[in-house]
Design an enzyme around this catalytic site. Structure first.
Site, mmCIF file in Angstrom:
data_model
loop_
_atom_site.group_PDB
_atom_site.id
_atom_site.type_symbol
_atom_site.label_atom_id
_atom_site.label_comp_id
_atom_site.label_asym_id
_atom_site.label_seq_id
_atom_site.Cartn_x
_atom_site.Cartn_y
_atom_site.Cartn_z
ATOM 1 N N CYS A 192 76.028 60.109 -49.435
ATOM 2 C CA CYS A 192 75.216 61.314 -49.211
ATOM 3 C C CYS A 192 76.002 62.611 -49.336
ATOM 4 O O CYS A 192 75.554 63.561 -49.992
ATOM 5 C CB CYS A 192 74.511 61.233 -47.851
ATOM 6 S SG CYS A 192 75.611 61.297 -46.408
ATOM 7 N N HIS A 218 74.132 62.104 -41.757
ATOM 8 C CA HIS A 218 73.545 62.038 -43.103
ATOM 9 C C HIS A 218 73.147 63.449 -43.524
ATOM 10 O O HIS A 218 72.747 64.269 -42.690
ATOM 11 C CB HIS A 218 72.311 61.131 -43.107
ATOM 12 C CG HIS A 218 71.707 60.954 -44.470
ATOM 13 N ND1 HIS A 218 72.273 60.155 -45.438
ATOM 14 C CD2 HIS A 218 70.580 61.499 -45.033
ATOM 15 C CE1 HIS A 218 71.524 60.192 -46.532
ATOM 16 N NE2 HIS A 218 70.494 61.007 -46.320
ATOM 17 N N ASN A 248 68.534 63.228 -51.804
ATOM 18 C CA ASN A 248 69.659 62.675 -51.049
ATOM 19 C C ASN A 248 70.083 61.334 -51.623
ATOM 20 O O ASN A 248 69.334 60.690 -52.363
ATOM 21 C CB ASN A 248 69.297 62.525 -49.567
ATOM 22 C CG ASN A 248 68.304 61.408 -49.306
ATOM 23 O OD1 ASN A 248 68.600 60.441 -48.614
ATOM 24 N ND2 ASN A 248 67.095 61.511 -49.849
#
Length: 206
Positions: free
Chosen positions: A112, A163, A175
């Protein structure tokens, strides 16, 4: 005198007989050229019929049009989300579909924070390597003020900012998704998983 003022003055003096152009130099990005010329990135893409934010050294870009139109500037200033969304989407799309690999940095696999780092590098912005470090850059943004290009953070592992993704506008984000196993565009707040784990957002694009 600032570089942007020098460039804008040069453009103004170049006359209207032919379109003003900018020759891409080493280290330039579409975002840095947009800042220097006063023509927003999405308009540069339209003027030059670019399908992505990738540009090459020596390439000549048309930069006349929106910079000299006060009405266009006013419209752009009134809608920053609309102005930036086209450019952000183009930059983010370059890395879509890449396989998710924890700790991955390249085309063979990416996680990510490497995804966000690579997307923003196209715009001349260097982000730290981890989601937790990216949480500490830029300025905080409230949920109601989100706009395209904001970094959005989530608690997926029992800790803040484990994240990170990129808000694209219209309730969507891009993402590197470990569950889907690749980089994707998906809903943000209409997806209960992300909505329930949302930590906040940071703005690094001004």
């Amino acid at each position: 005198m600032k570089l942007s003022h020098v460039l804008l003055t040069a453009l103004a003096l170049s006359g209207t007989a032919s379109a003003a152009t900018y020759t891409v130099k080493a280290g330039d990005t579409l975002y840095s050229i947009a800042k220097a010329t006063g023509v927003d990135a999405s308009t540069l893409m339209k003027l030059n019929r670019l399908n992505s934010s990738t540009i090459n050294v020596g390439q000549k870009l048309t930069v006349s049009g929106a910079a000299s139109a006060p009405a266009a500037r006013a419209t752009t200033a009134a809608a920053p989300a609309a102005r930036g969304s086209t450019f952000i989407r183009a930059a983010a799309t370059r890395y879509l579909g890449i396989r998710y690999v924890l700790g991955g940095n390249g085309n063979g696999g990416i996680d990510c924070s490497a995804y966000t780092m690579n997307v923003f590098r196209q715009m001349g912005i260097n982000l730290p390597r981890t989601a937790a470090s990216q949480w500490r850059v830029g300025s905080p943004v409230s949920r109601r003020d989100l706009r395209a290009g904001d970094l959005v953070f989530f608690n997926t592992m029992g800790r803040t900012a484990s994240h990170v993704g990129i808000y694209l506008g219209d309730g969507m984000m891009a993402n590197a998704n470990s569950y889907q196993g690749r980089t994707v565009v998906e809903p943000l707040f209409s997806n209960s998983y992300w909505a329930n784990r949302y930590d906040g957002a940071r703005r690094v694009l001004n």
